[in-house]
Design a protein around this motif. Structure first.
Motif, PDB file in Angstrom:
ATOM      1  N   GLY A  69       0.896  -1.219  -0.129  1.00 55.38           N
ATOM      2  CA  GLY A  69       0.203  -0.012   0.157  1.00 55.38           C
ATOM      3  C   GLY A  69       0.960   1.356   0.140  1.00 55.38           C
ATOM      4  O   GLY A  69       0.509   2.204  -0.757  1.00 55.38           O
ATOM      5  N   ILE A  70       1.808   1.268   0.935  1.00 58.00           N
ATOM      6  CA  ILE A  70       2.787   2.304   0.669  1.00 58.00           C
ATOM      7  C   ILE A  70       3.439   2.358  -0.423  1.00 58.00           C
ATOM      8  O   ILE A  70       3.699   3.810  -1.020  1.00 58.00           O
ATOM      9  CB  ILE A  70       3.800   2.328   2.055  1.00 58.00           C
ATOM     10  CG1 ILE A  70       2.808   2.533   3.422  1.00 58.00           C
ATOM     11  CG2 ILE A  70       4.793   3.515   1.984  1.00 58.00           C
ATOM     12  CD1 ILE A  70       3.686   2.078   4.472  1.00 58.00           C
ATOM     13  N   TRP A  71       4.215   1.621  -1.041  1.00 59.77           N
ATOM     14  CA  TRP A  71       4.682   1.396  -2.298  1.00 59.77           C
ATOM     15  C   TRP A  71       4.029   1.862  -3.539  1.00 59.77           C
ATOM     16  O   TRP A  71       4.218   2.900  -4.286  1.00 59.77           O
ATOM     17  CB  TRP A  71       5.274  -0.042  -2.583  1.00 59.77           C
ATOM     18  CG  TRP A  71       6.003  -0.048  -3.961  1.00 59.77           C
ATOM     19  CD1 TRP A  71       5.829  -0.740  -5.016  1.00 59.77           C
ATOM     20  CD2 TRP A  71       7.271   0.463  -4.085  1.00 59.77           C
ATOM     21  NE1 TRP A  71       6.924  -0.459  -6.069  1.00 59.77           N
ATOM     22  CE2 TRP A  71       7.708   0.117  -5.373  1.00 59.77           C
ATOM     23  CE3 TRP A  71       8.379   1.318  -3.236  1.00 59.77           C
ATOM     24  CZ2 TRP A  71       9.110   0.615  -5.925  1.00 59.77           C
ATOM     25  CZ3 TRP A  71       9.458   1.832  -3.900  1.00 59.77           C
ATOM     26  CH2 TRP A  71       9.608   1.149  -4.956  1.00 59.77           C
ATOM     27  N   LEU A  72       2.737   1.861  -3.345  1.00 57.13           N
ATOM     28  CA  LEU A  72       1.615   2.455  -4.465  1.00 57.13           C
ATOM     29  C   LEU A  72       1.567   3.761  -4.323  1.00 57.13           C
ATOM     30  O   LEU A  72       1.451   4.393  -5.241  1.00 57.13           O
ATOM     31  CB  LEU A  72       0.338   1.668  -4.163  1.00 57.13           C
ATOM     32  CG  LEU A  72       0.134   0.134  -4.885  1.00 57.13           C
ATOM     33  CD1 LEU A  72      -1.193  -0.349  -4.601  1.00 57.13           C
ATOM     34  CD2 LEU A  72       0.589  -0.190  -6.318  1.00 57.13           C
ATOM     35  N   VAL A  73       1.407   4.189  -3.108  1.00 62.31           N
ATOM     36  CA  VAL A  73       1.314   5.533  -2.843  1.00 62.31           C
ATOM     37  C   VAL A  73       2.707   6.378  -3.345  1.00 62.31           C
ATOM     38  O   VAL A  73       2.487   7.293  -3.801  1.00 62.31           O
ATOM     39  CB  VAL A  73       1.014   5.945  -1.254  1.00 62.31           C
ATOM     40  CG1 VAL A  73       1.221   7.447  -0.956  1.00 62.31           C
ATOM     41  CG2 VAL A  73      -0.280   5.629  -0.904  1.00 62.31           C
ATOM     42  N   LEU A  74       3.675   5.758  -3.037  1.00 62.69           N
ATOM     43  CA  LEU A  74       5.216   6.340  -3.425  1.00 62.69           C
ATOM     44  C   LEU A  74       5.061   6.498  -4.783  1.00 62.69           C
ATOM     45  O   LEU A  74       5.598   7.405  -5.484  1.00 62.69           O
ATOM     46  CB  LEU A  74       6.247   5.582  -2.925  1.00 62.69           C
ATOM     47  CG  LEU A  74       6.392   5.551  -1.372  1.00 62.69           C
ATOM     48  CD1 LEU A  74       7.275   4.506  -0.715  1.00 62.69           C
ATOM     49  CD2 LEU A  74       6.442   6.976  -0.826  1.00 62.69           C
ATOM     50  N   GLN A  75       4.716   5.396  -5.571  1.00 64.61           N
ATOM     51  CA  GLN A  75       4.544   5.387  -6.928  1.00 64.61           C
ATOM     52  C   GLN A  75       3.711   6.445  -7.521  1.00 64.61           C
ATOM     53  O   GLN A  75       4.134   7.197  -8.406  1.00 64.61           O
ATOM     54  CB  GLN A  75       4.064   4.158  -7.738  1.00 64.61           C
ATOM     55  CG  GLN A  75       5.139   3.085  -7.629  1.00 64.61           C
ATOM     56  CD  GLN A  75       4.608   1.556  -7.914  1.00 64.61           C
ATOM     57  OE1 GLN A  75       3.444   1.260  -7.575  1.00 64.61           O
ATOM     58  NE2 GLN A  75       5.449   0.929  -8.789  1.00 64.61           N
ATOM     59  N   GLU A  76       2.449   6.557  -6.770  1.00 62.96           N
ATOM     60  CA  GLU A  76       1.591   7.619  -7.612  1.00 62.96           C
ATOM     61  C   GLU A  76       2.297   8.934  -7.219  1.00 62.96           C
ATOM     62  O   GLU A  76       2.058   9.888  -8.038  1.00 62.96           O
ATOM     63  CB  GLU A  76       0.206   7.306  -6.768  1.00 62.96           C
ATOM     64  CG  GLU A  76      -0.410   6.292  -7.322  1.00 62.96           C
ATOM     65  CD  GLU A  76      -1.674   5.979  -6.310  1.00 62.96           C
ATOM     66  OE1 GLU A  76      -1.987   6.761  -5.290  1.00 62.96           O
ATOM     67  OE2 GLU A  76      -2.476   4.944  -6.728  1.00 62.96           O
ATOM     68  N   THR A  77       2.782   9.029  -6.057  1.00 58.76           N
ATOM     69  CA  THR A  77       3.415  10.333  -5.633  1.00 58.76           C
ATOM     70  C   THR A  77       4.581  10.733  -6.779  1.00 58.76           C
ATOM     71  O   THR A  77       4.523  11.989  -7.126  1.00 58.76           O
ATOM     72  CB  THR A  77       3.787  10.443  -4.220  1.00 58.76           C
ATOM     73  OG1 THR A  77       2.971  10.328  -3.461  1.00 58.76           O
ATOM     74  CG2 THR A  77       4.451  11.823  -3.932  1.00 58.76           C
ATOM     75  N   ALA A  78       5.393   9.805  -7.039  1.00 58.35           N
ATOM     76  CA  ALA A  78       6.550  10.188  -7.825  1.00 58.35           C
ATOM     77  C   ALA A  78       5.677  10.482  -9.263  1.00 58.35           C
ATOM     78  O   ALA A  78       6.543  11.431 -10.069  1.00 58.35           O
ATOM     79  CB  ALA A  78       7.365   8.930  -7.993  1.00 58.35           C
TER      80      ALA A  78
END
Length: 136
Positions: A69-78
């Protein structure tokens, strides 16, 4: 529509073994390189090659110990921050991945556990999913 497509590519990136850059994304990368470097063929070619290389790297970039879940948020933010600049997306994700682990592993024998927990919570409250800022 472009943003949705790029987001879907980024979200699926972790599960793909290798996917070539879609032609419409490559066209955008080429257009950006031409806008940035104009008639300097060497720089245009270099920029395109770097973006393709980074796109390929993104397809297999591991989240390591970062929860899904955190990885997906980091990807979206990037993606939101850097659009089609795949070099910066990869760089950002690597930085955030390393910082996440640093935040999780951080301890200080001179700071009581309850105080350390409050410090970490405040950093999380202040900086959200920006683990680089939380760490420093």
């Amino acid at each position: 529509m472009k943003k949705l497509m790029l987001s879907l590519i980024l979200l699926a990136a972790g599960s793909l073994v290798h996917a070539e850059m879609p032609p419409d994304i490559k066209a955008q990368v080429k257009a950006q390189a031409l806008e940035d470097y104009g008639d300097d063929y060497s720089l245009v070619k270099y920029a395109i090659d770097q973006q393709v290389k980074s796109y390929d790297e993104l397809q297999t970039l591991s989240r390591r110990s970062v929860p899904d879940g955190i990885w997906l948020v980091l990807q979206e933010t990037a993606h939101d921050d850097y659009g089609i600049d795949f070099s910066l997306i990869v760089y950002s994700l690597k930085q955030q991945r390393t910082a996440y682990q640093g935040v999780m592993d951080f301890t200080d024998p001179d700071v009581p556990d309850d105080i350390l927990a409050r410090i970490k919570k405040k950093a999380s409250d202040d900086y959200g999913n920006d683990y680089s800022l939380q760490l420093y």
